[in-house]
Design a protein around this motif. Structure first.
Motif, short mmCIF file in Angstrom:
data_model
loop_
_atom_site.label_atom_id
_atom_site.label_comp_id
_atom_site.label_asym_id
_atom_site.label_seq_id
_atom_site.Cartn_x
_atom_site.Cartn_y
_atom_site.Cartn_z
N HIS A 34 0.88 -1.16 0.00
CA HIS A 34 0.00 0.00 0.00
C HIS A 34 0.92 1.22 0.00
O HIS A 34 1.54 1.53 1.02
N GLY A 35 1.03 1.89 -1.15
CA GLY A 35 1.98 2.99 -1.21
C GLY A 35 1.58 4.06 -2.19
O GLY A 35 0.49 4.07 -2.76
N PHE A 36 2.51 5.00 -2.38
CA PHE A 36 2.30 6.14 -3.26
C PHE A 36 3.44 6.25 -4.27
O PHE A 36 4.54 5.72 -4.05
N PHE A 37 3.17 6.94 -5.34
CA PHE A 37 4.14 7.15 -6.41
C PHE A 37 4.56 8.62 -6.38
O PHE A 37 3.73 9.52 -6.41
N GLN A 38 5.87 8.86 -6.32
CA GLN A 38 6.43 10.20 -6.19
C GLN A 38 7.21 10.55 -7.46
O GLN A 38 8.01 9.76 -7.95
N VAL A 39 6.99 11.77 -8.00
CA VAL A 39 7.59 12.13 -9.29
C VAL A 39 8.71 13.16 -9.18
O VAL A 39 9.24 13.60 -10.20
N ALA A 40 9.12 13.53 -7.99
CA ALA A 40 10.03 14.66 -7.81
C ALA A 40 11.40 14.47 -8.46
O ALA A 40 12.10 15.47 -8.71
N PHE A 41 11.79 13.24 -8.73
CA PHE A 41 13.16 13.00 -9.20
C PHE A 41 13.23 12.49 -10.64
O PHE A 41 14.23 11.88 -11.03
N GLN A 42 12.21 12.75 -11.43
CA GLN A 42 12.22 12.27 -12.81
C GLN A 42 13.07 13.15 -13.72
O GLN A 42 13.69 12.65 -14.66
N ALA A 43 13.10 14.44 -13.47
CA ALA A 43 13.69 15.37 -14.43
C ALA A 43 15.06 15.86 -13.97
O ALA A 43 15.28 16.12 -12.78
N PRO A 51 8.42 19.79 -17.45
CA PRO A 51 6.98 19.97 -17.28
C PRO A 51 6.66 20.52 -15.89
O PRO A 51 7.34 20.20 -14.91
N ASN A 52 5.60 21.33 -15.82
CA ASN A 52 5.26 21.99 -14.57
C ASN A 52 5.06 21.01 -13.43
O ASN A 52 5.50 21.26 -12.30
N PHE A 53 4.43 19.87 -13.70
CA PHE A 53 4.13 18.96 -12.60
C PHE A 53 5.42 18.40 -11.98
O PHE A 53 5.50 18.20 -10.78
N GLU A 54 6.46 18.17 -12.82
CA GLU A 54 7.74 17.71 -12.29
C GLU A 54 8.47 18.83 -11.55
O GLU A 54 9.03 18.62 -10.48
N ALA A 55 8.47 20.02 -12.14
CA ALA A 55 9.17 21.15 -11.53
C ALA A 55 8.57 21.49 -10.17
O ALA A 55 9.30 21.77 -9.20
N GLN A 56 7.24 21.46 -10.07
CA GLN A 56 6.58 21.81 -8.82
C GLN A 56 6.83 20.75 -7.75
O GLN A 56 7.07 21.06 -6.59
N ASP A 122 12.42 6.43 -19.09
CA ASP A 122 12.97 7.06 -20.29
C ASP A 122 11.81 7.43 -21.21
O ASP A 122 11.33 6.61 -21.99
N GLU A 123 11.35 8.67 -21.09
CA GLU A 123 10.26 9.16 -21.90
C GLU A 123 10.55 10.59 -22.33
O GLU A 123 11.51 11.20 -21.84
N SER A 124 9.72 11.14 -23.18
CA SER A 124 9.94 12.51 -23.65
C SER A 124 9.88 13.51 -22.50
O SER A 124 10.53 14.56 -22.57
N ILE A 125 9.14 13.19 -21.43
CA ILE A 125 9.06 14.12 -20.30
C ILE A 125 10.34 14.17 -19.49
O ILE A 125 10.47 15.00 -18.59
N VAL A 126 11.31 13.29 -19.78
CA VAL A 126 12.65 13.43 -19.20
C VAL A 126 13.63 13.83 -20.31
O VAL A 126 14.81 13.52 -20.26
N GLN A 127 13.10 14.55 -21.27
CA GLN A 127 13.90 15.20 -22.32
C GLN A 127 14.63 14.23 -23.24
O GLN A 127 15.63 14.59 -23.86
N ASP A 128 14.15 13.02 -23.35
CA ASP A 128 14.70 12.10 -24.34
C ASP A 128 13.78 12.14 -25.55
O ASP A 128 12.64 11.67 -25.49
N GLN A 129 14.26 12.70 -26.63
CA GLN A 129 13.44 12.84 -27.83
C GLN A 129 13.31 11.54 -28.61
O GLN A 129 12.48 11.42 -29.51
N ASN A 130 14.13 10.57 -28.28
CA ASN A 130 14.05 9.25 -28.90
C ASN A 130 14.07 8.19 -27.80
O ASN A 130 15.02 7.41 -27.70
N PRO A 131 13.04 8.17 -26.96
CA PRO A 131 13.06 7.24 -25.83
C PRO A 131 13.06 5.79 -26.29
O PRO A 131 12.45 5.44 -27.30
N THR A 132 13.75 4.96 -25.53
CA THR A 132 13.80 3.55 -25.85
C THR A 132 12.55 2.85 -25.31
O THR A 132 12.12 3.14 -24.20
N PRO A 133 11.95 1.92 -26.08
CA PRO A 133 10.78 1.21 -25.57
C PRO A 133 11.13 0.09 -24.60
O PRO A 133 10.24 -0.43 -23.92
N LEU A 134 12.40 -0.27 -24.55
CA LEU A 134 12.85 -1.36 -23.68
C LEU A 134 14.14 -0.96 -22.99
O LEU A 134 14.89 -0.11 -23.50
N PRO A 135 14.43 -1.53 -21.84
CA PRO A 135 15.70 -1.20 -21.18
C PRO A 135 16.88 -1.54 -22.09
O PRO A 135 16.85 -2.53 -22.82
#
Length: 360
Positions: A34-43, A51-56, A122-135
């Protein structure tokens, strides 16, 4: 001054996770997270268009969030690090200082009594314009940065790569699953080569939307669990006639023989009149099957709720109904109004251990 000698074993914190007979255990007892997901360290702090939600979330981050999660009934937290900021070969976005801040945050969560699920994104919201679909190799390099700090604490679960695949509409083929297994197995081998004995978690395909068809992964320690993010994108999935089949196909059937965690979920993609009923059905489905949940999003900084815990972090908790009992409507653009989401209902479940009869 510590009385321990320099050769003493490190302190073992509560919240240690193991797998026994395909069952997740926490400190030797069956575990349903039972937990929560935190986004503060994505960017990365080196990014230009965070993105505003990450910056805030990042600007308002404080280690006190973890003790507040415990007070809200959580036993765990999921945190993500952007692959761009954690890869030392990424000369544009890598930041050793930020990686160290992330490691310190994970340690703060552990000291607060939480088990921590760490994931690489690894997605566009972490500034990767060519994100990989797999590790890939970059993913392995990020894990190599983290392993010295994490490998001796089984209270840290390693979610290898966030939301694998080419998108939520993907219908995985046998070849897709073969490629997925090869990439996940290579990443498992990599963290094991770094000395990690932690439980590892593999997200399904279609951005973790499905585990149906997934082959078993290979791990010399036999400590692999699997993750699903069963977001709904239309009313069809939430109709009473369809909701069981939707969840069965997403992860429920697979969970009959494999350990599964919902490492991310909210009601932000589809907003409609079925949301409250589906929310209660979903929580009961999880409880009946003994599947844990990391609720999205603890620190959402956007102007709308994205169907999560709170919005305009650290301000308002979201709910489904106004105080007068009327359903909070969807906005005209199809996204939730700022107050609407499953947060208060799920927080009540966490805090009391009982799922409400109806959404709150």
């Amino acid at each position: 001054m510590s009385s321990c000698s320099s050769g003493s074993a490190p302190k073992v914190l509560p919240g240690q996770i193991t797998l026994v007979n395909n069952r997740l255990m926490r400190d030797g007892q069956p575990w349903v997270p039972h937990g929560f997901f935190q986004v503060a360290f994505q960017a990365s702090p080196n990014e230009q268009n965070v993105p505003n939600f990450e910056a805030q979330a990042q600007a308002n981050y404080t280690p006190l969030e973890y003790s507040n999660m415990v007070k809200a009934g959580a036993d765990s937290v999921r945190v993500m690090l952007g692959q761009t900021v954690g890869d030392p070969q990424n000369t544009q976005f890598y930041s050793k200082d930020f990686v160290n801040q992330f490691i310190a945050a994970v340690q703060s969560a552990r000291n607060a009594g939480l088990t921590v699920i760490v994931s690489i994104q690894d997605e566009s919201i972490v500034q990767d314009q060519n994100p990989t679909p797999l590790p890939n190799d970059a993913t392995q390099r990020v894990w190599a940065q983290l392993m010295p700090a994490f490998k001796d604490d089984k209270g840290i679960v390693l979610e290898l790569f966030n939301e694998a695949g080419t998108g939520p509409t993907q219908v995985p083929t046998a070849t897709d699953w073969q490629n997925w297994a090869a990439a996940m197995n290579a990443t498992i081998d990599s963290v094991r080569s770094e000395g990690a004995t932690n439980v590892v978690v593999a997200d399904g395909l279609a951005h973790a939307g499905t585990l149906s068809g997934a082959p078993d992964l290979t791990d010399k320690l036999n400590s692999v669990a699997y993750a699903s993010h069963p977001y709904t994108f239309s009313a069809d999935s939430e109709k009473p006639a369809n909701e069981q089949s939707f969840l069965d196909v997403s992860f429920g059937n697979f969970a009959a023989n494999h350990p599964v965690i919902i490492t991310e979920w909210g009601q932000g993609y589809y907003c409609g009149p079925t949301n409250p009923g589906f929310l209660i059905y979903f929580l009961n489905y999880l409880q009946q099957k003994g599947i844990g949940l990391e609720m999205s999003f603890w620190d959402w900084g956007g102007p709308t709720a994205f169907g999560g815990t709170q919005y305009n972090f650290p301000n308002t908790q979201v709910s489904m109904y106004y105080d007068n009992g009327s359903l909070i409507p969807c906005s005209t653009n199809g996204s939730p109004t700022p107050q609407r989401g499953p947060g208060q209902t799920i927080n009540t479940w966490y805090a009391t251990g009982t799922i409400p009869d109806k959404a709150i």
